[in-house]
Design a protein around this motif. Structure first.
Motif, PDB file in Angstrom:
ATOM      1  N   ASP A 175     -11.124 168.284  63.705  1.00 18.69           N
ATOM      2  CA  ASP A 175     -11.976 169.027  64.613  1.00 18.69           C
ATOM      3  C   ASP A 175     -11.490 170.681  64.545  1.00 18.69           C
ATOM      4  O   ASP A 175     -10.495 170.980  64.401  1.00 18.69           O
ATOM      5  N   GLY A 176     -12.375 171.523  65.259  1.00 19.01           N
ATOM      6  CA  GLY A 176     -11.875 172.919  65.443  1.00 19.01           C
ATOM      7  C   GLY A 176     -13.119 173.594  65.490  1.00 19.01           C
ATOM      8  O   GLY A 176     -14.495 173.039  65.241  1.00 19.01           O
ATOM      9  N   VAL A 177     -13.249 174.896  65.813  1.00 17.23           N
ATOM     10  CA  VAL A 177     -14.278 175.935  66.062  1.00 17.23           C
ATOM     11  C   VAL A 177     -14.794 176.294  64.591  1.00 17.23           C
ATOM     12  O   VAL A 177     -14.360 175.969  63.391  1.00 17.23           O
ATOM     13  N   CYS A 178     -15.933 176.825  64.481  1.00 18.48           N
ATOM     14  CA  CYS A 178     -16.604 177.238  63.386  1.00 18.48           C
ATOM     15  C   CYS A 178     -15.623 178.096  62.545  1.00 18.48           C
ATOM     16  O   CYS A 178     -15.162 178.980  63.355  1.00 18.48           O
ATOM     17  N   GLY A 179     -15.628 177.970  61.466  1.00 16.74           N
ATOM     18  CA  GLY A 179     -14.617 178.812  60.622  1.00 16.74           C
ATOM     19  C   GLY A 179     -13.181 178.679  60.789  1.00 16.74           C
ATOM     20  O   GLY A 179     -12.281 179.201  60.252  1.00 16.74           O
ATOM     21  N   ALA A 180     -12.713 177.286  61.301  1.00 17.92           N
ATOM     22  CA  ALA A 180     -11.557 177.064  61.309  1.00 17.92           C
ATOM     23  C   ALA A 180     -10.882 176.454  60.088  1.00 17.92           C
ATOM     24  O   ALA A 180      -9.753 176.426  60.014  1.00 17.92           O
ATOM     25  N   GLY A 181     -11.787 176.151  59.216  1.00 14.66           N
ATOM     26  CA  GLY A 181     -11.226 175.368  57.685  1.00 14.66           C
ATOM     27  C   GLY A 181     -11.120 173.881  57.799  1.00 14.66           C
ATOM     28  O   GLY A 181     -10.260 173.465  56.913  1.00 14.66           O
ATOM     29  N   LYS A 182     -12.035 173.608  58.598  1.00 19.63           N
ATOM     30  CA  LYS A 182     -12.027 171.948  58.766  1.00 19.63           C
ATOM     31  C   LYS A 182     -12.294 171.305  57.112  1.00 19.63           C
ATOM     32  O   LYS A 182     -11.629 170.538  56.958  1.00 19.63           O
ATOM     33  N   SER A 183     -13.276 171.583  56.756  1.00 23.24           N
ATOM     34  CA  SER A 183     -13.878 170.813  55.437  1.00 23.24           C
ATOM     35  C   SER A 183     -12.851 171.028  54.280  1.00 23.24           C
ATOM     36  O   SER A 183     -12.344 170.154  53.623  1.00 23.24           O
ATOM     37  N   THR A 184     -12.136 172.212  54.054  1.00 27.31           N
ATOM     38  CA  THR A 184     -11.157 172.326  53.139  1.00 27.31           C
ATOM     39  C   THR A 184      -9.882 171.654  53.549  1.00 27.31           C
ATOM     40  O   THR A 184      -9.481 170.772  52.690  1.00 27.31           O
ATOM     41  N   PHE A 185      -9.786 171.455  54.746  1.00 28.31           N
ATOM     42  CA  PHE A 185      -8.340 170.828  55.247  1.00 28.31           C
ATOM     43  C   PHE A 185      -8.572 169.352  54.988  1.00 28.31           C
ATOM     44  O   PHE A 185      -7.675 168.614  54.431  1.00 28.31           O
ATOM     45  N   ALA A 186      -9.845 168.724  55.348  1.00 37.17           N
ATOM     46  CA  ALA A 186     -10.307 167.448  55.303  1.00 37.17           C
ATOM     47  C   ALA A 186      -9.807 166.894  53.768  1.00 37.17           C
ATOM     48  O   ALA A 186      -9.561 165.931  53.452  1.00 37.17           O
ATOM     49  N   ARG A 187     -10.946 167.791  52.633  1.00 35.77           N
ATOM     50  CA  ARG A 187     -10.687 167.528  51.493  1.00 35.77           C
ATOM     51  C   ARG A 187      -9.310 167.401  51.104  1.00 35.77           C
ATOM     52  O   ARG A 187      -8.833 166.519  50.006  1.00 35.77           O
ATOM     53  N   GLU A 188      -8.437 168.495  51.318  1.00 31.95           N
ATOM     54  CA  GLU A 188      -7.145 168.149  50.971  1.00 31.95           C
ATOM     55  C   GLU A 188      -6.193 167.243  51.386  1.00 31.95           C
ATOM     56  O   GLU A 188      -5.084 166.588  50.662  1.00 31.95           O
ATOM     57  N   LEU A 189      -6.598 166.754  52.582  1.00 29.81           N
ATOM     58  CA  LEU A 189      -6.036 165.846  53.179  1.00 29.81           C
ATOM     59  C   LEU A 189      -6.102 164.241  52.624  1.00 29.81           C
ATOM     60  O   LEU A 189      -5.220 163.438  52.401  1.00 29.81           O
ATOM     61  N   VAL A 190      -7.541 164.106  52.284  1.00 28.97           N
ATOM     62  CA  VAL A 190      -7.622 162.975  51.511  1.00 28.97           C
ATOM     63  C   VAL A 190      -7.053 163.018  50.131  1.00 28.97           C
ATOM     64  O   VAL A 190      -6.577 162.011  49.768  1.00 28.97           O
ATOM     65  N   ALA A 191      -7.195 164.280  49.422  1.00 30.97           N
ATOM     66  CA  ALA A 191      -6.264 164.104  48.158  1.00 30.97           C
ATOM     67  C   ALA A 191      -4.864 163.637  48.502  1.00 30.97           C
ATOM     68  O   ALA A 191      -4.170 162.968  47.622  1.00 30.97           O
ATOM     69  N   GLU A 192      -4.260 164.161  49.390  1.00 34.21           N
ATOM     70  CA  GLU A 192      -2.781 163.702  49.878  1.00 34.21           C
ATOM     71  C   GLU A 192      -2.602 162.359  49.812  1.00 34.21           C
ATOM     72  O   GLU A 192      -1.659 161.394  49.912  1.00 34.21           O
ATOM     73  N   LEU A 193      -3.473 161.837  50.873  1.00 33.88           N
ATOM     74  CA  LEU A 193      -3.480 160.616  51.303  1.00 33.88           C
ATOM     75  C   LEU A 193      -3.676 159.474  50.054  1.00 33.88           C
ATOM     76  O   LEU A 193      -2.765 158.362  49.913  1.00 33.88           O
ATOM     77  N   VAL A 194      -4.653 159.884  49.041  1.00 33.57           N
ATOM     78  CA  VAL A 194      -4.864 159.172  47.830  1.00 33.57           C
ATOM     79  C   VAL A 194      -3.254 159.005  47.055  1.00 33.57           C
ATOM     80  O   VAL A 194      -2.969 158.259  46.520  1.00 33.57           O
TER      81      VAL A 194
END
Length: 227
Positions: free
Chosen positions: A33-52
């Protein structure tokens, strides 16, 4: 690895380890979650990679696949902020076709997308089956609105200074919105204005289980990690 890269990686590892330790008995539903421009999509992708990397299966769902059709998105032209807040995303579909099936008693068959933003087509059969131990990471603005928030197992809120987030959004969207001046006007009247409504009405940072200061994405800071 540069010092800034090390700092970001350490925060990603901390969040991923926290999530990997969760076992609710069904797929773990995580909102970014976060406002527009917070960097949500990039963070989500990197988090998924780290979980894997940690050995936990994980998938990323993008809110771009969960818009309302164009006519619904643009029906309130008089109040662009309220129009974007109320009509941009099909949050009901997120609840009914993603979060409920992945939650307690669900059949774990979930929608990957319900709308094609480029063609404006409604999608009814773009689905997948989730393993019981998968972490489903969904990034979207407004994902803690009303009853939707009760369906998340964890929410990561990215706290970002509004001016910084706006500049990121303008830089990212200028080409699509007709130039820098047009993009800034769109953020002032529509996108960031809608985020202010969300912050005021839902207090999403307080409700989130994980809060990160993401004003400088190269040096994020953990504010809260679990409740």
């Amino acid at each position: 690895m540069r010092a800034d890269d090390t700092r970001r990686h350490a925060v990603l590892v901390a969040v991923a380890q926290h999530l990997a330790g969760r076992d609710p008995g069904h797929p773990l539903r995580v909102g970014i979650d976060g406002v527009c421009g917070a960097g949500k999509s990039t963070f989500a992708r990197e988090l998924v990679a780290e979980l894997v990397r940690l050995g936990r299966p994980a998938v990323h769902l993008d809110s771009d696949g969960f818009h309302h059709v164009r006519a619904r998105r643009r029906r309130n032209s008089d109040d662009q902020a309220r129009g974007y807040y109320d009509d941009a995303y099909d949050l009901e579909a997120v609840a009914e076709r993603v979060l409920r099936p992945l939650g307690p008693g669900g059949d774990r068959r979930y929608a990957v997308a319900v709308h094609d933003l480029e063609t404006d087509a409604v999608l009814t059969d773009v689905e997948a089956d989730a393993a019981e131990d998968v972490v489903v990471v969904f990034d979207a603005t407004f994902l803690q609105r009303g009853r939707l928030r009760e369906h998340w197992d964890e929410v990561v809120f990215l706290r970002v200074d509004e001016a910084v987030a706006t500049q990121r959004g303008v830089d990212r969207d200028a080409a699509a919105l007709g130039g820098t001046q047009e993009a800034r006007a769109a953020y002032d009247r529509r996108y960031m204005a809608a985020c202010r409504l969300y912050l005021a009405e839902e207090d999403p940072e307080r409700r989130a289980s994980i809060v990160l200061d993401h004003t400088d994405p190269s040096r994020p800071m953990v504010v809260r990690l679990g409740t």
